[in-house]
Design a protein around this motif. Structure first.
Motif, PDB file in Angstrom:
ATOM      1  N   ASP A  28       0.852  -1.193   0.000  1.00  0.00           N
ATOM      2  CA  ASP A  28       0.000   0.000   0.000  1.00  0.00           C
ATOM      3  C   ASP A  28       0.892   1.248   0.000  1.00  0.00           C
ATOM      4  N   GLU A  98      -0.187  -7.539   2.681  1.00  0.00           N
ATOM      5  CA  GLU A  98      -1.391  -6.735   2.914  1.00  0.00           C
ATOM      6  C   GLU A  98      -2.528  -7.255   2.045  1.00  0.00           C
ATOM      7  N   SER A 101      -4.990  -5.114   0.065  1.00  0.00           N
ATOM      8  CA  SER A 101      -4.632  -4.224  -1.037  1.00  0.00           C
ATOM      9  C   SER A 101      -3.837  -4.924  -2.143  1.00  0.00           C
ATOM     10  N   SER A 103      -4.032  -7.408  -5.328  1.00  0.00           N
ATOM     11  CA  SER A 103      -5.027  -8.015  -6.220  1.00  0.00           C
ATOM     12  C   SER A 103      -4.800  -9.523  -6.292  1.00  0.00           C
ATOM     13  N   SER A 128      -1.944  -0.410   9.022  1.00  0.00           N
ATOM     14  CA  SER A 128      -2.993   0.573   9.362  1.00  0.00           C
ATOM     15  C   SER A 128      -3.235   0.588  10.871  1.00  0.00           C
ATOM     16  N   ASP A 298      -4.617   8.826   4.823  1.00  0.00           N
ATOM     17  CA  ASP A 298      -5.853   8.571   4.086  1.00  0.00           C
ATOM     18  C   ASP A 298      -6.970   9.416   4.679  1.00  0.00           C
TER      19      ASP A 298
END
Ligand code: ZN
Ligand code: ZN
Length: 359
Positions: A28, A98, A101, A103, A128, A298
């Motif tokens: 991320d 992660e 995030s 794919s 996070s 964010d």
């Protein structure tokens, strides 16, 4: 004041040890910025107990050399091959990634590139969770972004007036922020006048603001990587008794929620304080969203302040408190402020008046 990269890396390693991860792959970009300082758009970080690598492509050779702190830099041609090679050198048995995030395609390609060298362990929220509590550098940056936002509200009161088109007012506000150093808006400015105020996320439209309307203005500026977020609801002309009543309920709901903010308090309790005031006044079914969210790198981040949140407030978190009432066919009111959780309770970072302002 400088960012505390070494301390952030130390906290990540402590969290990795607690989760029995030999290494962690960070994908991320906001998390990479948090750990390394890198602001570009192509990067991976691989961290073990005693090594930290930053990987990027050749476009960012010079930029990463200037920005990245505390990590060894590797320039890759094939990203996931280089990630796999780096993990292999670390002799990591387990590699946290992660999962929120990455794919499915990248996951599959990474698993293939690793050729069994390390077990991939989904580790959602690994970083996070670290970012929820802001350090002193971050709090300083968020304060700056919030201050700029308050200045933007003074400008909004001049341009979101009767006769103005919502989108034109939004453009003027964006220009105001950009001229004063904002990198961008934190999100598309919401200016929702009249009946449109019933849309909690009513992006500025081609509608012209009329006399006698409520105008919900929700905006944010991104400054030095950090977001700000604040909402005020104005009225254009003398308010009707119902406009006054609904505004008063939302204001009381927000005050009740802010009152509950304190380290150790469940986020759901703060939400319930606002929800209780709105419900008691008979408007419960018109408040459909959560009471707030974390803000930082964010615009929406952990913790969440909703009825089902399991989060508990901690000193150093930065949250919003933003109850609202949205009545279809009539309009809406929302009041939102940013608050720093201190040991004594909420310290509001945004300070535009919460009185019912007539434009
Ligand atoms: Zn907002
Ligand atoms: Zn918000």
């Amino acid at each position: 004041m400088k960012p505390l990269y070494r301390e952030r890396l130390r906290r990540l390693r402590a969290s990795m040890a607690a989760k029995k991860l030999d290494a962690a792959l960070v994908t991320d970009l906001k998390n990479i910025r948090y750990l390394t300082g890198f602001t570009g758009s192509s990067a991976y970080a691989v961290v073990s107990a005693d090594k930290a690598f930053f990987l990027t492509d050749p476009r960012y050779t010079a930029q990463s050399g200037e920005e990245v702190k505390g990590f060894r830099i590797r320039i890759f041609k094939k990203a996931l091959e280089t990630v796999a090679q780096t993990v292999g050198e670390m002799k990591a048995g387990s590699l946290g990634f992660e999962s929120g995030s990455v794919s499915f395609d990248n996951y599959s390609r990474l698993a293939k590139a690793l050729r069994g060298k390390a077990r991939l362990k989904p580790s959602p929220g690994l970083i996070s969770a670290l970012r929820r509590v802001k350090d002193s550098f971050e709090i300083e940056k968020i304060r700056d972004a919030a201050k700029l936002l308050d200045r933007g509200f003074a400008h909004a009161m001049k341009v979101a007036v009767p006769g103005a088109v919502e989108r034109q007012a939004a453009f003027s506000i964006e220009t105001f922020f950009r001229k004063r150093g904002a990198e961008s808006l934190a999100f598309d400015t919401i200016i929702a006048s009249g009946e449109r105020g019933a849309l909690p996320h009513g992006k500025a439209s081609e509608k012209r603001i009329k006399k006698g309307e409520l105008v919900v203005v929700d905006m944010g500026a991104l400054l030095n990587g950090y977001n700000s977020d604040e909402t005020r609801t104005f009225v254009t002309g003398r308010p009707t008794p119902k406009q006054k009543e609904v505004y008063g309920v939302v204001r009381d709901a927000q005050a009740a929620a802010i009152e509950r903010v304190r380290p150790g308090v469940k986020a759901a309790v703060v939400d319930l304080a606002a929800r209780g005031v709105i419900g008691k006044a008979g408007y419960g079914k018109y408040f459909g969203h959560g009471t707030g969210h974390g803000v930082g790198l964010d615009i929406h981040e952990s913790p969440g302040l909703g009825p089902t949140s399991d989060d508990v407030l901690e000193e150093g978190m930065v949250i919003t408190v933003e109850p609202g009432i949205y009545i279809p066919g009539w309009g809406g009111v929302r009041i939102e402020d940013m608050a720093l959780v201190t040991k004594n309770g909420a310290e509001l970072l945004t300070s535009t008046t919460r009185d019912f302002v007539i434009l």
